[in-house]
Design a protein around this motif. Structure first.
Motif, PDB file in Angstrom:
ATOM      1  N   GLY A  53      30.539  22.763  -5.688  1.00  0.00           N
ATOM      2  CA  GLY A  53      29.121  22.806  -5.380  1.00  0.00           C
ATOM      3  C   GLY A  53      28.256  21.739  -6.029  1.00  0.00           C
ATOM      4  O   GLY A  53      27.062  21.664  -5.744  1.00  0.00           O
ATOM      5  N   TRP A  54      28.803  20.928  -6.904  1.00  0.00           N
ATOM      6  CA  TRP A  54      27.988  19.949  -7.625  1.00  0.00           C
ATOM      7  C   TRP A  54      27.631  18.729  -6.796  1.00  0.00           C
ATOM      8  O   TRP A  54      26.588  18.132  -6.988  1.00  0.00           O
ATOM      9  N   ASN A  55      28.533  18.316  -5.920  1.00  0.00           N
ATOM     10  CA  ASN A  55      28.395  16.999  -5.316  1.00  0.00           C
ATOM     11  C   ASN A  55      28.422  17.032  -3.802  1.00  0.00           C
ATOM     12  O   ASN A  55      28.747  18.033  -3.183  1.00  0.00           O
ATOM     13  N   LEU A  56      28.087  15.911  -3.234  1.00  0.00           N
ATOM     14  CA  LEU A  56      28.068  15.738  -1.792  1.00  0.00           C
ATOM     15  C   LEU A  56      29.424  15.175  -1.371  1.00  0.00           C
ATOM     16  O   LEU A  56      29.767  14.048  -1.741  1.00  0.00           O
ATOM     17  N   LEU A  57      30.206  15.976  -0.653  1.00  0.00           N
ATOM     18  CA  LEU A  57      31.552  15.600  -0.220  1.00  0.00           C
ATOM     19  C   LEU A  57      31.590  15.691   1.296  1.00  0.00           C
ATOM     20  O   LEU A  57      31.436  16.768   1.865  1.00  0.00           O
ATOM     21  N   VAL A 133      29.514  11.698  -3.281  1.00  0.00           N
ATOM     22  CA  VAL A 133      28.345  11.248  -4.033  1.00  0.00           C
ATOM     23  C   VAL A 133      28.065  12.277  -5.127  1.00  0.00           C
ATOM     24  O   VAL A 133      27.859  13.455  -4.836  1.00  0.00           O
ATOM     25  N   ASN A 134      28.073  11.833  -6.378  1.00  0.00           N
ATOM     26  CA  ASN A 134      27.825  12.726  -7.508  1.00  0.00           C
ATOM     27  C   ASN A 134      26.336  13.026  -7.595  1.00  0.00           C
ATOM     28  O   ASN A 134      25.534  12.138  -7.860  1.00  0.00           O
ATOM     29  N   VAL A 135      25.981  14.290  -7.390  1.00  0.00           N
ATOM     30  CA  VAL A 135      24.580  14.680  -7.350  1.00  0.00           C
ATOM     31  C   VAL A 135      24.166  15.429  -8.624  1.00  0.00           C
ATOM     32  O   VAL A 135      23.199  15.083  -9.263  1.00  0.00           O
ATOM     33  N   PHE A 136      24.903  16.483  -8.980  1.00  0.00           N
ATOM     34  CA  PHE A 136      24.513  17.336 -10.103  1.00  0.00           C
ATOM     35  C   PHE A 136      25.503  17.249 -11.252  1.00  0.00           C
ATOM     36  O   PHE A 136      26.623  16.784 -11.098  1.00  0.00           O
ATOM     37  N   ILE A 162      19.852  14.363   0.968  1.00  0.00           N
ATOM     38  CA  ILE A 162      20.554  13.107   0.694  1.00  0.00           C
ATOM     39  C   ILE A 162      21.560  12.826   1.805  1.00  0.00           C
ATOM     40  O   ILE A 162      21.666  11.695   2.283  1.00  0.00           O
ATOM     41  N   LEU A 163      22.290  13.858   2.235  1.00  0.00           N
ATOM     42  CA  LEU A 163      23.261  13.693   3.323  1.00  0.00           C
ATOM     43  C   LEU A 163      22.565  13.168   4.576  1.00  0.00           C
ATOM     44  O   LEU A 163      23.024  12.193   5.183  1.00  0.00           O
TER      45      LEU A 163
END
Length: 181
Positions: A53-57, A133-136, A162-163
């Motif tokens: 849940g931390w990042n945009l994959l 993309v590393n978001v949190f 962001i996506l």
């Protein structure tokens, strides 16, 4: 290119899922997004590790009408799209592309890109463009040389926003680059 986002809580890999759908004839613009990957990967069989849940994959299925030798350009177009979005969203940071497939924020990796394709007789059948993309979170504490938007800015940005921005920028970059092909 119109996008159709398919969201999953857990997948082995967004690229793997997109590759299966591509081989079954899924249309250009299918986007596979996951909260967590059990076997995320990068170039040269490196693992892509991301806490749940931390990042945009996500991975985008593209069917460009170009020759096979032009496929590597999609890696750069994806990197440029991420760079453009992060530069606007995080103006106090320095966002740069590290060839061949990374985006750095303040000198640390914030995004990795994995492009996989299939071609026949020198013409591309499809390309899957995977991005993380590393978001949190405290990425730097888990993976040396990496960072997240939150670590660099202190802001909690909405992943879906962001996506959407990355997808829009990628669509624009592809249109600009391939209209002359």
């Amino acid at each position: 290119m119109r996008y159709q986002i398919k969201h999953f809580k857990t997948l082995k890999s967004t690229n793997d899922k997109a590759l299966v759908l591509a081989r079954k004839g899924a249309p250009e613009g299918v986007v596979i997004q996951a909260d967590y990957q059990t076997r995320g990967r990068g170039r040269d069989k490196k693992k892509w590790i991301s806490p749940r849940g931390w990042n945009l994959l996500f991975s985008i299925l593209v069917r460009p009408q170009v020759k096979a030798h032009q496929a590597p350009l999609l890696t750069q177009l994806a990197a440029q799209a991420v760079q453009k979005v992060l530069t606007v969203a995080c103006p106090e940071t320095k966002v740069k592309i590290k060839k061949p497939n990374d985006v750095l924020m303040n000198g640390k990796k914030i995004c990795g890109i994995l492009v996989e394709s299939s071609s026949t007789a020198g013409k591309i059948d499809f390309v899957v463009v995977g991005m993380g993309v590393n978001v949190f979170g405290n990425i730097s504490g888990k993976i040396a040389g990496s960072t997240s938007i939150y670590e660099e800015t202190g802001e909690k940005m909405e992943k879906n926003k962001i996506l959407d921005q990355i997808l829009s920028a990628f669509r624009q970059k592809c249109a600009e680059s391939f209209q002359h092909s």
